[in-house]
Design a protein around this motif. Structure first.
Motif, PDB file in Angstrom:
ATOM      1  N   PHE A   1       0.829  -1.207   0.000  1.00  0.00           N
ATOM      2  CA  PHE A   1       0.000   0.000   0.000  1.00  0.00           C
ATOM      3  C   PHE A   1       0.863   1.255   0.000  1.00  0.00           C
ATOM      4  CE2 PHE A   1      -1.656   3.285   2.940  1.00  0.00           C
ATOM      5  CZ  PHE A   1      -2.668   3.809   2.136  1.00  0.00           C
ATOM      6  N   LEU A   2       1.877   1.303   0.865  1.00  0.00           N
ATOM      7  CA  LEU A   2       2.747   2.484   0.931  1.00  0.00           C
ATOM      8  C   LEU A   2       3.531   2.668  -0.361  1.00  0.00           C
ATOM      9  CD1 LEU A   2       4.204   2.330   4.570  1.00  0.00           C
ATOM     10  CD2 LEU A   2       2.372   3.792   3.702  1.00  0.00           C
ATOM     11  N   LEU A   3       4.029   1.577  -0.920  1.00  0.00           N
ATOM     12  CA  LEU A   3       4.822   1.664  -2.155  1.00  0.00           C
ATOM     13  C   LEU A   3       3.994   2.231  -3.305  1.00  0.00           C
ATOM     14  CD1 LEU A   3       6.744  -1.757  -2.029  1.00  0.00           C
ATOM     15  CD2 LEU A   3       7.640   0.512  -1.507  1.00  0.00           C
ATOM     16  N   MET A   4       2.711   1.929  -3.344  1.00  0.00           N
ATOM     17  CA  MET A   4       1.849   2.423  -4.420  1.00  0.00           C
ATOM     18  C   MET A   4       1.267   3.796  -4.086  1.00  0.00           C
ATOM     19  SD  MET A   4       2.001   0.132  -6.765  1.00  0.00           S
ATOM     20  CE  MET A   4       0.700   0.734  -7.814  1.00  0.00           C
ATOM     21  N   ALA A   5       0.819   3.968  -2.844  1.00  0.00           N
ATOM     22  CA  ALA A   5       0.087   5.186  -2.479  1.00  0.00           C
ATOM     23  C   ALA A   5       0.974   6.422  -2.417  1.00  0.00           C
ATOM     24  CB  ALA A   5      -0.612   4.978  -1.131  1.00  0.00           C
ATOM     25  N   ILE A   6       2.241   6.262  -2.030  1.00  0.00           N
ATOM     26  CA  ILE A   6       3.105   7.440  -1.874  1.00  0.00           C
ATOM     27  C   ILE A   6       3.308   8.183  -3.196  1.00  0.00           C
ATOM     28  CG2 ILE A   6       5.474   8.187  -1.355  1.00  0.00           C
ATOM     29  CD1 ILE A   6       5.430   6.228   1.006  1.00  0.00           C
ATOM     30  N   PRO A   7       3.862   7.551  -4.244  1.00  0.00           N
ATOM     31  CA  PRO A   7       4.073   8.323  -5.485  1.00  0.00           C
ATOM     32  C   PRO A   7       2.767   8.746  -6.163  1.00  0.00           C
ATOM     33  CG  PRO A   7       4.624   6.001  -5.822  1.00  0.00           C
ATOM     34  CD  PRO A   7       4.379   6.180  -4.368  1.00  0.00           C
ATOM     35  N   ILE A   8       1.766   7.853  -6.160  1.00  0.00           N
ATOM     36  CA  ILE A   8       0.499   8.199  -6.820  1.00  0.00           C
ATOM     37  C   ILE A   8      -0.202   9.325  -6.061  1.00  0.00           C
ATOM     38  CG2 ILE A   8      -1.810   7.345  -7.387  1.00  0.00           C
ATOM     39  CD1 ILE A   8      -0.535   4.607  -7.937  1.00  0.00           C
TER      40      ILE A   8
ATOM     41  N   SER B   1      -4.425   0.400   9.351  1.00  0.00           N
ATOM     42  CA  SER B   1      -5.741  -0.194   9.083  1.00  0.00           C
ATOM     43  C   SER B   1      -5.577  -1.538   8.378  1.00  0.00           C
ATOM     44  CB  SER B   1      -6.584   0.744   8.217  1.00  0.00           C
ATOM     45  OG  SER B   1      -6.846   1.949   8.883  1.00  0.00           O
ATOM     46  N   ILE B   2      -4.717  -1.566   7.355  1.00  0.00           N
ATOM     47  CA  ILE B   2      -4.474  -2.805   6.603  1.00  0.00           C
ATOM     48  C   ILE B   2      -3.773  -3.833   7.475  1.00  0.00           C
ATOM     49  CG2 ILE B   2      -3.289  -3.789   4.593  1.00  0.00           C
ATOM     50  CD1 ILE B   2      -3.557  -0.941   3.329  1.00  0.00           C
ATOM     51  N   ARG B   3      -2.844  -3.370   8.287  1.00  0.00           N
ATOM     52  CA  ARG B   3      -2.085  -4.285   9.152  1.00  0.00           C
ATOM     53  C   ARG B   3      -2.975  -4.934  10.209  1.00  0.00           C
ATOM     54  NH1 ARG B   3       3.651  -2.767  12.106  1.00  0.00           N
ATOM     55  NH2 ARG B   3       3.990  -4.778  13.106  1.00  0.00           N
ATOM     56  N   LEU B   4      -3.942  -4.168  10.741  1.00  0.00           N
ATOM     57  CA  LEU B   4      -4.745  -4.667  11.855  1.00  0.00           C
ATOM     58  C   LEU B   4      -5.971  -5.455  11.422  1.00  0.00           C
ATOM     59  CD1 LEU B   4      -4.674  -1.598  14.286  1.00  0.00           C
ATOM     60  CD2 LEU B   4      -3.394  -3.722  14.497  1.00  0.00           C
ATOM     61  N   ILE B   5      -6.591  -5.061  10.335  1.00  0.00           N
ATOM     62  CA  ILE B   5      -7.851  -5.713   9.969  1.00  0.00           C
ATOM     63  C   ILE B   5      -7.607  -7.206   9.740  1.00  0.00           C
ATOM     64  CG2 ILE B   5      -7.760  -5.351   7.443  1.00  0.00           C
ATOM     65  CD1 ILE B   5     -10.785  -4.537   7.719  1.00  0.00           C
ATOM     66  N   PRO B   6      -8.363  -8.067  10.378  1.00  0.00           N
ATOM     67  CA  PRO B   6      -8.051  -9.510  10.319  1.00  0.00           C
ATOM     68  C   PRO B   6      -8.444 -10.177   9.004  1.00  0.00           C
ATOM     69  CG  PRO B   6      -9.999  -9.145  11.657  1.00  0.00           C
ATOM     70  CD  PRO B   6      -9.481  -7.797  11.287  1.00  0.00           C
ATOM     71  N   ILE B   7      -9.469  -9.658   8.348  1.00  0.00           N
ATOM     72  CA  ILE B   7      -9.992 -10.257   7.108  1.00  0.00           C
ATOM     73  C   ILE B   7     -10.247  -9.135   6.099  1.00  0.00           C
ATOM     74  CG2 ILE B   7     -11.823 -11.680   6.096  1.00  0.00           C
ATOM     75  CD1 ILE B   7     -12.386 -12.543   9.118  1.00  0.00           C
ATOM     76  N   GLY B   8      -9.715  -9.279   4.883  1.00  0.00           N
ATOM     77  CA  GLY B   8      -9.937  -8.263   3.853  1.00  0.00           C
ATOM     78  C   GLY B   8      -8.822  -7.252   3.757  1.00  0.00           C
ATOM     79  N   LYS B   9      -7.580  -7.685   3.980  1.00  0.00           N
ATOM     80  CA  LYS B   9      -6.435  -6.772   3.921  1.00  0.00           C
ATOM     81  C   LYS B   9      -6.237  -6.192   2.518  1.00  0.00           C
ATOM     82  CE  LYS B   9      -3.799  -8.904   7.703  1.00  0.00           C
ATOM     83  NZ  LYS B   9      -3.702  -7.727   8.592  1.00  0.00           N
ATOM     84  N   LEU B  10      -6.242  -7.062   1.507  1.00  0.00           N
ATOM     85  CA  LEU B  10      -6.036  -6.573   0.136  1.00  0.00           C
ATOM     86  C   LEU B  10      -7.205  -5.694  -0.294  1.00  0.00           C
ATOM     87  CD1 LEU B  10      -4.208  -6.626  -2.340  1.00  0.00           C
ATOM     88  CD2 LEU B  10      -5.500  -8.583  -3.181  1.00  0.00           C
TER      89      LEU B  10
ATOM     90  N   LEU C   1      -8.585   1.928  -0.292  1.00  0.00           N
ATOM     91  CA  LEU C   1      -7.914   3.189   0.051  1.00  0.00           C
ATOM     92  C   LEU C   1      -7.212   3.832  -1.142  1.00  0.00           C
ATOM     93  CD1 LEU C   1      -6.324   2.138   3.465  1.00  0.00           C
ATOM     94  CD2 LEU C   1      -8.256   3.677   3.144  1.00  0.00           C
ATOM     95  N   MET C   2      -7.041   3.056  -2.229  1.00  0.00           N
ATOM     96  CA  MET C   2      -6.344   3.561  -3.412  1.00  0.00           C
ATOM     97  C   MET C   2      -7.309   4.046  -4.499  1.00  0.00           C
ATOM     98  SD  MET C   2      -3.011   3.517  -3.252  1.00  0.00           S
ATOM     99  CE  MET C   2      -2.545   3.445  -4.974  1.00  0.00           C
ATOM    100  N   SER C   3      -8.565   4.256  -4.160  1.00  0.00           N
ATOM    101  CA  SER C   3      -9.504   4.759  -5.164  1.00  0.00           C
ATOM    102  C   SER C   3      -9.165   6.207  -5.496  1.00  0.00           C
ATOM    103  CB  SER C   3     -10.943   4.670  -4.651  1.00  0.00           C
ATOM    104  OG  SER C   3     -11.249   5.763  -3.806  1.00  0.00           O
ATOM    105  N   PRO C   4      -9.419   6.653  -6.732  1.00  0.00           N
ATOM    106  CA  PRO C   4      -9.138   8.047  -7.095  1.00  0.00           C
ATOM    107  C   PRO C   4      -9.799   9.061  -6.159  1.00  0.00           C
ATOM    108  CG  PRO C   4      -9.564   6.778  -9.071  1.00  0.00           C
ATOM    109  CD  PRO C   4      -9.857   5.868  -7.915  1.00  0.00           C
TER     110      PRO C   4
ATOM    111  N   SER D   1      -0.898  -3.814  -9.214  1.00  0.00           N
ATOM    112  CA  SER D   1       0.022  -2.740  -9.607  1.00  0.00           C
ATOM    113  C   SER D   1      -0.297  -2.222 -10.999  1.00  0.00           C
ATOM    114  CB  SER D   1       1.473  -3.228  -9.565  1.00  0.00           C
ATOM    115  OG  SER D   1       1.824  -3.655  -8.280  1.00  0.00           O
ATOM    116  N   ILE D   2      -0.490  -3.137 -11.938  1.00  0.00           N
ATOM    117  CA  ILE D   2      -0.756  -2.749 -13.333  1.00  0.00           C
ATOM    118  C   ILE D   2      -2.061  -1.965 -13.433  1.00  0.00           C
ATOM    119  CG2 ILE D   2      -1.301  -3.625 -15.637  1.00  0.00           C
ATOM    120  CD1 ILE D   2       0.629  -5.963 -15.045  1.00  0.00           C
ATOM    121  N   VAL D   3      -3.114  -2.488 -12.809  1.00  0.00           N
ATOM    122  CA  VAL D   3      -4.424  -1.823 -12.897  1.00  0.00           C
ATOM    123  C   VAL D   3      -4.380  -0.450 -12.230  1.00  0.00           C
ATOM    124  CG1 VAL D   3      -6.847  -1.935 -12.209  1.00  0.00           C
ATOM    125  CG2 VAL D   3      -5.693  -3.994 -13.034  1.00  0.00           C
ATOM    126  N   LEU D   4      -3.809  -0.378 -11.023  1.00  0.00           N
ATOM    127  CA  LEU D   4      -3.766   0.891 -10.300  1.00  0.00           C
ATOM    128  C   LEU D   4      -2.938   1.936 -11.041  1.00  0.00           C
ATOM    129  CD1 LEU D   4      -3.372  -0.351  -6.606  1.00  0.00           C
ATOM    130  CD2 LEU D   4      -5.388   0.716  -7.630  1.00  0.00           C
TER     131      LEU D   4
END
Length: 570
Positions: free
Chosen positions: A144-151, A273-282, A288-291, A551-554
């Protein structure tokens, strides 16, 4: 030194439209008969496309060359060092891209040196990204951080300040807090006249923004209405703008500092949030990466923090519910603080604290602990009601022109509903039938800015498909219980209709049959709930390379969205 003669034609222009020509000034004025053009004629689209293409090609080459056994850099393995370096290099790359586009567009000047520097930063960024993926088994929160930071930084830099929905009003509120005024006695404040005169809809091009970044801050003030959110929704932005004020920086530099700190807060809350949520991390990562989510996250708007805090609260509650061991004291106190924090946010999201009632069904909690949680839930709810009533009696010396022109009245609308109790169900049904598509589009991000930046829905379809498949792309280890799923569904529906009701009472003409003023972005904190219902350990589709697909889609989706944003502000 050469002289050129041009014949210009525009087949798509009407008779009333004019063709504008940009050129350098000659002797501080433009000649009607001549103009000097310098540099190389290269379109902005070419600069963006070439940069993006080189990025993809170099990423493939660098990733294939890296050998984790021959090349090792120990400090890059630690997130405490890697993430700040990655963030700063991303910021530098985006800033240089902005400068290159600005020079090409407004000065017809393609600088090879600056473009080389841009490529150096981009290649460094790609190297860090490739190295992290190749030499480490990255987690979803790291992805998430690798994608969200530059975008996200692209949104932050290329969306001009005050061009996010209601950002001008939110900036005024932040500025009020930065001046040490923490209490609401009026619904207006005084804030810099420079910002008031140079904001949306007047400020709409990078050429207009550029001199404002160098303009010395003026003490001249003007009045503007403010929002009624408390300081917790603005804290990072308040710190950023306060730093700008203390350092006597231009107002728009302080504006960007507020945006950057708000964005960093979003990254931190999203990561945990991603680290803690037990089900549905991806799923949470993709959500969180929606436009629209990123577009909100880079603004000084209260919604930036409200959205992030709500998602974190949901993740934290389910983390505690699925924790096998007993809750520690610090975890309980953190839960109580979060519940009171939720009570001070947007009033329509207060039903989210009802998730705490799920602890009453948790077996490894004592009766005393359950009673305390129940009491804290009740007190948090009462706190929310008290703050709502307090804000309702704030004197309104400045009122929205829309409200005054249409004579909108909460008391009259409420009286109308009491007299016609079944009318509200007809209103909800008709509203959803006529505006359902609009809610979905504005939830995803077809209308960014103040609904003035139109993103083609075809650009967002791949993201929508990815969001739908996200619950099935990785194997889950457990499922949500039936009672948890019931709470998710009921609370999501409750908040959805509560939002419609709130806008019907405060933003719709008395007796109207359709709710006005609602946008899809209002549902960002809750729409993750029905999506989480899809997560099931028995519904795994066995994707071989989920990160690669994501990665490709985002990248493709956000590339097209950001390119549209840049073309709009040019």
């Amino acid at each position: 030194g050469k002289e050129y003669h041009y014949v210009l034609a525009c087949n798509e222009c009407s008779k009333n439209e004019k063709l504008a020509i940009y050129g350098e000034q000659v002797a501080n004025s433009f000649s009607q008969s001549s103009m000097v053009l310098s540099g190389t004629s290269i379109s902005t689209e070419k600069v963006i496309f070439v940069s993006f293409l080189l990025l993809i090609v170099s990423a493939i080459l660098i990733y294939s060359v890296i050998d984790k056994e021959k090349f090792s850099c120990s400090f890059l393995h630690k997130n405490i060092y890697f993430i700040p370096i990655y963030f700063l290099i991303s910021l530098a790359a985006v800033c240089f891209l902005y400068l290159e586009i600005y020079n090409v567009q407004y000065y017809f000047n393609f600088s090879l040196k600056k473009f080389v520097v841009l490529l150096v930063f981009l290649e460094t960024l790609i190297f860090l990204l490739s190295y992290k993926i190749k030499t480490n088994k990255i987690t979803i929160e790291q992805f998430f951080l690798l994608m969200a930071i530059p975008i996200g930084l692209c949104y932050l830099i290329f969306v001009i300040p005050t061009n996010v929905a209601d950002e001008n009003v939110h900036y005024a509120t932040v500025y009020k807090f930065s001046q040490g005024e923490f209490f609401f006695t009026k619904n207006f404040t005084e804030y810099p006249k420079q910002v008031a005169e140079n904001s949306y809809p007047n400020l709409k091009t990078y050429q207009q923004l550029s001199p404002l970044l160098h303009l010395k801050a003026s003490s001249e003030k003007t009045k503007i209405s403010i929002s009624e959110y408390n300081i917790t929704s603005y804290l990072p932005a308040v710190v950023g703008i306060s730093l700008g004020n203390i350092s006597h920086l231009p107002h728009y530099i302080g504006f960007y500092l507020g945006r950057i700190l708000t964005f960093i807060s979003f990254l931190a809350l999203g990561y945990f949030s991603i680290r803690l949520i037990p089900i549905g991390k991806l799923l949470t990562c993709i959500y969180l990466m929606s436009p629209m989510f990123l577009h909100q996250a880079i603004s000084v708007s209260a919604d930036a923090m409200i959205n992030s805090i709500c998602i974190f609260y949901i993740a934290y509650v389910f983390y505690l519910l699925h924790k096998q061991t007993k809750m520690e004291k610090k975890e309980k106190y953190c839960l109580y603080i979060l519940m009171f924090l939720m009570a001070t946010l947007k009033y329509v999201y207060i039903p989210l604290i009802l998730f705490s009632l799920l602890f009453l069904f948790k077996k490894n909690l004592s009766k005393k602990e359950k009673v305390i949680i129940f009491l804290v839930t009740v007190v948090a709810g009462l706190t929310c009601i008290f703050l709502f009533l307090l804000h309702s009696y704030v004197p309104r010396e400045i009122e929205s022109s829309y409200i005054s022109e249409n004579n909108i009245s909460l008391s009259q609308q409420l009286q109308y509903l009491i007299q016609n109790p079944t009318k509200i169900f007809y209103v909800f049904q008709k509203t959803y039938a006529q505006k359902g598509d609009f809610y979905i589009e504005t939830f995803l991000g077809t209308n960014l800015g103040s609904l003035n930046i139109n993103i083609s829905r075809h650009i967002l379809y791949p993201y929508l498909i990815l969001l739908f498949f996200a619950p099935f792309m990785i194997e889950e280890k457990k499922n949500y219980t039936l009672i948890e799923k019931v709470f998710m569904g009921v609370i999501a529906i409750f908040i959805f209709y509560l939002t419609l009701l709130a806008m019907y009472l405060t933003w719709t003409i008395v007796g109207e049959s359709i709710v006005e003023g609602v946008q899809g972005r209002y549902f960002l904190p809750i729409m993750i709930l029905p999506l989480l219902l899809l997560c099931d350990k028995d519904k795994y589709l066995k994707f071989k390379h989920p990160y690669l697909v994501c990665s490709i889609v985002l990248c493709l989706v956000h590339y097209n969205v950001i390119a549209t944003i840049i073309n709009y502000f040019i």
